[in-house]
Design an enzyme around this catalytic site. Structure first.
Site, short mmCIF file in Angstrom:
data_model
loop_
_atom_site.label_atom_id
_atom_site.label_comp_id
_atom_site.label_asym_id
_atom_site.label_seq_id
_atom_site.Cartn_x
_atom_site.Cartn_y
_atom_site.Cartn_z
CD GLU A 49 -2.62 1.43 2.40
OE1 GLU A 49 -3.18 2.32 2.67
OE2 GLU A 49 -2.79 0.37 3.23
CE LYS A 92 -4.47 -17.75 13.50
NZ LYS A 92 -3.80 -18.77 13.09
CG ASP A 121 -1.20 -16.46 12.16
OD1 ASP A 121 -1.60 -16.30 11.02
OD2 ASP A 121 -1.40 -17.58 12.86
CG HIS A 123 -4.17 7.34 -0.60
ND1 HIS A 123 -3.78 5.84 -0.51
CD2 HIS A 123 -4.12 7.61 0.71
CE1 HIS A 123 -3.71 5.72 0.87
NE2 HIS A 123 -3.83 6.57 1.53
#
Length: 587
Positions: A266, A398, A474, A572
């Site tokens: 990004e 998660k 993770d 951006h």
């Protein structure tokens, strides 16, 4: 008008009419389904002078009862330190009975299982042959005419992609690729068969290209240590994905400077975080405080009644039993140390949330192993306890969950800084009042309107994910690790800005999993937290969590400033869009 008539009585099964466009043929039936054969009579057992179903029931009961008896006896021997090879006469008889019942059941049901497949294959072959060669089907001895064909425009078939063939190093590799594509050699067994992980990846990659007809050009396969991921990181590899790593910093945190690696695709993310680090550095740095450190695992167990489940809950919550349970829990690892547990009930189901320290490891496997030891121990006092699952989602791993937001999981931290007024204007290009107002309306009120759960921030997940990927964490645990509330307040008579982030569940480790890979290990080494700390176990993972929180603080500052000044879209458009065709550039 349809002038076709129902055909006369069909001829015998040994003849057919071939003189016209439609001919009749009696459908042949396989022997196993021929309705003319007499129905089978019940068979007697060859093992006992009893009907077959009674014999099966006897051997089933014998097998499971004897197995339960032996397991119960062996558990008592282990607890009493009695050698397992010392057996009594009753145990010898039980072992002989177990073997006899096992042999009977294996012979009976194993042969029947194989025969069922043979019969099914034979029946399918007969059905296929007769369906293709006849226009009329006979069902229950009645001749049924197939419905007339309907003129439907044919569906155009897409051309199958041509297989992509890349020459391999040897004829032997070509033969292995052929075996994989034909299905005679499982792809997952290549590493074991060849003993060369890189060669296995190349062969698997080529077999995949030939099978799918799709090229993997652009996905690199060279330059990676495939031995390092065998059995711990990834199965059946065919290459690796390249993610650029940028550096934000220096981040001045607790008096120390850190250059923060961030793996992301990004645009603007690293640049924005770097600007936040600059503002923090120029204002004297940030301070991070560890509030808690404990990984959790919550199995779900079930009883016959809710009353019985509540008895186990009271047993676990009794302080007199904690020391005993801690000994059982802690013996699974030299780093696992039980801190406590929290119980919740749903009917006759009990959820037990164990919490423990795990050293420098993230600790999921460690705590799961220790929890299993405790469950085995509890079976002696609660033999009617049924373990439904080692994890019952009360952990919670998660998944966004209020229990992590409130109780914490992994590392719980708060990180703060006071940004001077001149730095807010010069570096962040905005004002203190604008940041405070925007934070209240966006991060607090806006998130409340959206019904956010731990999402009272601008983009904590962005920074957490980038640091996680760079350091071998993770990535899926970004879900709970990025739970964060950002607070901004004007201080020193409204001149300066106090900014803080509370993050109750940062789940990181510096050993195990992806931290052992070369690239990720290099990023950990850059931060000074590579591997386990020998002097103070757990200090490296705690420092990594501090750096994550400090990086989030920098990212929140910069993005909020960009939004307050209306610069988000402009930046951006400048840094997150490209006119270059990357795929063509790569080729």
């Amino acid at each position: 008008m349809d002038t076709r008539r129902r055909p006369p009585k069909p001829p015998s099964t040994t003849s057919s009419h071939e003189g016209g466009p439609h001919y009749l043929q009696r459908k042949r039936l396989p022997p196993s389904v021929d309705n003319r054969s007499p129905s089978p009579t019940p068979k007697a057992s060859d093992a006992l002078p009893l009907p077959l179903y009674l014999t099966n029931a006897i051997f089933f009961t014998l097998f499971f009862s004897v197995a339960y008896y032996l397991l119960h006896r062996w558990r008592e021997k282990i607890r009493n330190s009695t050698p397992l090879h010392v057996v009594t006469l009753s145990e010898i008889a039980a072992i002989v009975s177990l073997m006899a019942s096992f042999i009977y059941l294996l012979g009976f049901f194993g042969i029947d299982f194989v025969q069922s497949f043979i019969t099914r294959s034979s029946h399918d072959a007969w059905e296929l042959e007769d369906t293709d060669n006849s226009n009329f089907l006979i069902e229950d001895h009645r001749l049924v005419t197939c419905p007339p064909p309907v003129n439907i425009a044919p569906i155009p078939k897409l051309p199958n992609p041509e297989p992509i063939i890349t020459p391999l190093a040897s004829v032997e590799d070509e033969e292995i690729v052929k075996s994989v594509t034909e299905g005679t050699l499982p792809s997952y067994s290549l590493e074991t068969k060849l003993g060369d992980c890189k060669r296995a990846a190349v062969i698997r990659r080529e077999a995949l290209q030939r099978t799918t007809g799709r090229s993997l050009e652009g996905l690199p396969v060279e330059g990676f240590d495939y031995d390092s991921i065998l059995g711990q990181c990834c199965e059946m590899p065919v290459g690796y994905v390249q993610i650029p790593v940028g550096i934000a910093g220096p981040l001045l945190l607790n008096g120390e400077e850190y250059m923060v690696p961030m793996a992301t695709t990004e645009g603007c993310l690293v640049a924005s975080t770097n600007r936040g680090c600059k503002a923090i550095y120029a204002s004297g740095g940030a301070t991070a405080v560890l509030l808690g450190d404990g990984m959790t695992r919550a199995p779900v167990v079930r009883f016959g009644t809710a009353k019985r489940a509540s008895e186990l809950k009271f047993f676990l919550e009794d302080p007199d039993n904690f020391d005993t349970l801690s000994i059982v829990f802690n013996r699974s690892s030299r780093f696992a140390r039980l801190q406590g547990f929290q119980c919740a009930m749903a009917g006759k189901n009990l959820y037990i949330r164990f919490k423990c320290g795990t050293g420098d490891a993230m600790g999921m496997n460690m705590v799961s192993k220790a929890v299993q030891n405790v469950l085995d121990f509890l079976h002696s006092d609660f033999p009617d306890m049924e373990v439904v699952g080692i994890t019952g989602n009360y952990c919670s791993d998660k998944k966004p969950a209020a229990v992590n937001w409130i109780e914490g999981r992994g590392k719980s931290l708060v990180c703060e800084a006071i940004i001077k007024e001149e730095i807010v204007k010069k570096v962040l290009k905005t004002s203190v009042a604008s940041l405070v107002e925007l934070n209240m309306l966006k991060n607090l009120a806006g998130s409340a309107v959206a019904g956010a759960l731990g999402g009272f921030n601008a983009h904590a997940s962005n920074i957490v994910s980038a640091v996680f990927i760079a350091t071998g964490q993770d990535p899926a645990q970004n879900v709970e690790s990025s739970q964060c509330i950002t607070m901004m307040e004007a201080v020193n008579d409204g001149k300066d800005l106090h900014v803080s982030v509370n993050m109750p569940s940062i789940e990181v480790g510096t050993v195990g999993g992806g931290t052992q890979l070369a690239s990720q290990s290099a990023c950990l080494n850059l931060l000074g937290v590579k591997g386990a700390s020998k002097e103070s176990p757990g200090s490296n993972s705690r420092l990594l969590a501090n750096i994550v929180a400090g990086s989030v603080l920098a990212g929140e500052l910069s993005l909020m400033a960009a939004i307050a000044q209306g610069q988000l879209v402009k930046s951006h458009m400048k840094y997150n869009r490209s006119s270059k065709d990357i795929s063509n550039a790569a080729s």
